[in-house]
Design an enzyme around this catalytic site. Structure first.
Site, PDB file in Angstrom:
ATOM      1  CB  CYS A   2     -12.349  42.097 -32.198  1.00  0.00           C
ATOM      2  SG  CYS A   2     -13.283  40.720 -30.761  1.00  0.00           S
ATOM      3  NE  ARG A  27      -8.314  42.033 -37.611  1.00  0.00           N
ATOM      4  CZ  ARG A  27      -7.346  41.337 -37.733  1.00  0.00           C
ATOM      5  NH1 ARG A  27      -7.469  41.001 -38.573  1.00  0.00           N
ATOM      6  NH2 ARG A  27      -6.894  40.463 -35.967  1.00  0.00           N
ATOM      7  CG  ASN A  96      -7.900  41.414 -31.593  1.00  0.00           C
ATOM      8  OD1 ASN A  96      -8.980  40.786 -31.495  1.00  0.00           O
ATOM      9  ND2 ASN A  96      -7.056  41.295 -32.543  1.00  0.00           N
ATOM     10  N   GLY A  97      -7.903  40.572 -28.805  1.00  0.00           N
ATOM     11  CA  GLY A  97      -7.398  39.241 -27.671  1.00  0.00           C
ATOM     12  C   GLY A  97      -7.323  38.531 -26.632  1.00  0.00           C
ATOM     13  CD  GLU A 461     -10.402  24.426 -48.192  1.00  0.00           C
ATOM     14  OE1 GLU A 461     -11.086  25.711 -48.620  1.00  0.00           O
ATOM     15  OE2 GLU A 461     -10.411  24.105 -47.610  1.00  0.00           O
ATOM     16  CE  LYS A 465     -13.037  27.826 -48.505  1.00  0.00           C
ATOM     17  NZ  LYS A 465     -12.360  27.132 -47.204  1.00  0.00           N
ATOM     18  CD  GLU A 468     -14.639  27.897 -43.478  1.00  0.00           C
ATOM     19  OE1 GLU A 468     -14.292  28.326 -42.858  1.00  0.00           O
ATOM     20  OE2 GLU A 468     -14.608  26.643 -45.016  1.00  0.00           O
ATOM     21  CG  HIS A 484     -12.248   0.698 -43.234  1.00  0.00           C
ATOM     22  ND1 HIS A 484     -11.681  -0.828 -42.008  1.00  0.00           N
ATOM     23  CD2 HIS A 484     -11.607   0.945 -44.060  1.00  0.00           C
ATOM     24  CE1 HIS A 484     -11.110  -1.014 -43.851  1.00  0.00           C
ATOM     25  NE2 HIS A 484     -11.096  -0.763 -44.640  1.00  0.00           N
ATOM     26  CE  LYS A 585      -9.646  35.790 -45.468  1.00  0.00           C
ATOM     27  NZ  LYS A 585     -10.517  34.689 -46.218  1.00  0.00           N
TER      28      LYS A 585
END
Length: 590
Positions: A2, A27, A96-97, A461, A465, A468, A484, A585
């Site tokens: 937020c 955000r 926010n929170g 990574e 990506k 995402e 395995h 973000k």
């Protein structure tokens, strides 16, 4: 999570709040809203969807006070009703929170006659402030926040009062100073180009903001003085330039990220040496992409300094009752410096007697106030939710930290190798054509990234990506672990992408390519090792050639490759790579 912004001043609050929300949209972008003081009355406008949805409703709004919010949903699905601001009586708030005790507070408030409209935890704050209001909004906010457990950065306004009251605890909040106008926002980029001076509120602070000035109080409403600092955010840096998306723009800025991080390190080298004196054990911690950088940092420390190193996700580390002992150092890695789990992990480490090193792109964040030493990641503002240039900046910073811990001069031969990397990163960004491989990924049922040792760290990574920004399922996996379990998933509808940058391990990973191809899977290889393409030319479907470099620095170029694959795949599928669904973000809540 937020973003919030507030304005009191001589200009039109609707314009300032809307532009600030656009800058804060990374955000969260499930819904957006704003509240404005018009003739002593509050008008609330809020809608599900991105910030731009608000634009048509703000054309005729003129006000000198306003607060706004762009949401990443935690409690209650994205909707008009659950969008902020929330109101109770004459009080309106944005938050926010996470209010962890909202259920019990809500139950009590309802029993006292409160009428709730949303499913959010945040609406509780509005009702509490309204309940405690006895003619002084600042006092009501101070009393209300004492009831809240969890985290908050909130702003409140009341009909008929020409001020904003803001409060902060474990969620970022800054105040901006202007001429005949003042601001409050989640971070500096929201205020880029509109104010030159800011101060960072501390936990427990309450700020009273009017057009004429700012007063900051502690939780007991005693006036306090906070340092006024220059606003470091530059408005021009937030433009797209000639790029269609921030993700591509920021990939093109990877070379500068590596170069500027290297340069910035000289300013903290001596302090870091002092802090790490006597360290005999290192723990790296972070979340998401920062954790993947931690995996590389672990490898650097073990290779260069030859001391034990661990890498842990911060969300697990902070709850496992870790053992530190004498001589432990914890490197807390976070792009924003506000990642809740990483901040709390650092706080835990500090309380346990460990040295804490913050590796962050935001030098006025909560993490920097905990750390013994702050190692800057000089990547600049990163708008795309998916980290790109901040990741390579983190890797460069950790490389230099490991050299320092090993007692090596960063101007020595290893440091000089890093000096060559910005040019090699630029070459990688400009020369890699990921289009054909992206097309293959776009039609795949699953995509698996595989590598050994340091290449495995880049593999996880790469997988993150792609998930995402394109929403394609897959995994990052050690190439040696393929047989395995993961091999059971391989068929003609899957793509396996192998990263090979270590000549000593190339043959081992080539065996894994053979295993995939023999099961009918499609294979691609990202490499800068001589002979790999020749040996696998009849096996792999695609090759991406990387610039040659030292194996320890190879993540700086192989990361560019996997990030470009993710970007091209997302665009091909019509996704928005800058604002992937369900994500934000800066993860300032658990």
């Amino acid at each position: 999570m937020c973003g919030i912004i507030g304005y009191a001043g001589k200009n039109n609050a609707a314009d300032v709040v809307y532009k600030g929300l656009k800058r804060l949209e990374y955000r969260g972008y499930d819904s957006a809203g704003a509240a404005f003081m018009l003739g002593g009355k509050i008008t609330v406008i809020k809608k599900e969807g991105k910030v731009e949805t608000l634009a048509q409703y703000l054309n005729n709004v003129s006000a000198d006070i306003g607060i706004g919010h762009t949401r990443w949903a935690t409690h209650g699905k994205p909707s008009d009703i659950n969008a902020h601001p929330h109101s109770a009586g004459a009080i309106t708030v944005v938050h926010n929170g996470i209010i962890e005790n909202y259920s019990e507070l809500k139950e009590r408030l309802i029993s006292d006659g409160a009428d709730f409209l949303s499913d959010t935890d945040s609406e509780v704050a509005a009702h509490l402030i309204n309940e405690f209001y006895k003619g002084d909004l600042t006092a009501a906010v101070a009393q209300a926040v004492k009831m809240l457990k969890g985290s908050y950065a909130l702003m409140a306004i009341r009909a008929g009062e020409s001020k904003i009251v803001a409060a902060r605890y474990k969620s970022p909040l800054i105040v901006g100073y202007g001429n005949g106008e003042n601001f409050c926002a989640s971070d500096e980029p929201a205020l880029a180009g509109i104010c030159e001076k800011v101060c960072v509120l501390e936990d427990g602070d309450i700020a009273e903001i009017t057009a004429d000035g700012v007063n900051i109080y502690n939780g007991n409403l005693q006036l306090v003085i906070r340092s006024v600092l220059p606003n470091l955010a530059v408005s021009e840096s937030l433009g797209l330039g000639d790029c269609p998306h921030y993700m591509l723009k920021e990939l093109r800025e990877v070379p500068q990220s590596v170069q500027f991080t290297h340069k910035a390190f000289y300013g903290v080298e001596e302090k870091l040496k002092s802090a790490l004196s006597g360290v005999n054990r290192v723990i790296f911690t972070g979340c998401g992409t920062a954790y993947h950088a931690a995996l590389i940092g672990k490898r650097y420390v073990e290779s260069f300094a030859r001391i034990p190193a661990e890498a842990e996700t911060a969300g697990e580390f902070r709850y496992k009752n870790p053992v530190f002992g004498a001589g432990a150092a914890v490197f807390a890695i976070s792009q924003s410096g506000e990642t809740a789990d990483t901040v709390e992990a650092a706080r835990l480490a500090k309380a346990g007697g460990a040295k804490v090193v913050a590796v962050t792109n935001c030098l006025r964040s909560e993490l920097t106030r905990i750390a013994d030493v702050v190692v800057p990641v000089a990547a600049g503002v990163e708008i795309c939710v998916a980290a790109t240039k901040s990741y390579t900046g983190q890797v460069a910073a950790l490389y230099l930290c490991a050299l320092t811990l090993a007692g090596e001069d960063i101007g020595g031969w290893r440091g000089k190798l890093l000096l060559k990397m910005p040019e090699l990163c630029k070459k990688a960004v400009e020369s890699i054509d990921a289009g054909a491989l992206a097309q293959l990924c776009a039609s795949a049922r699953g995509v698996y990234f595989l590598g050994r040792d340091i290449d495995y760290a880049v593999a996880v990574e790469g997988s993150l990506k792609l998930k995402e920004v394109s929403y394609i399922a897959g995994e990052g996996y050690p190439a040696g672990e393929l047989k395995h379990g993961t091999l059971a998933l391989i068929d003609g509808k899957t793509v396996s992408i192998f990263i090979i940058t270590d000549g000593g391990l190339a043959g081992k990973t080539e065996n894994a390519v053979e295993q995939v191809v023999s099961r009918g899977g499609k294979a691609a290889v990202i490499t800068n090792v001589d002979g790999v393409e020749e040996r696998l030319k009849d096996k792999a479907d695609y090759f991406i050639k990387l610039p040659e470099c030292d194996k320890y620095l190879s993540p700086l170029v192989s990361a560019v490759a996997v990030q470009l694959i993710a970007y091209r795949t997302a665009v091909m599928l019509g996704r928005d790579p800058d604002k992937p669904r369900n994500l934000a973000k800066s993860v300032t809540v658990e």
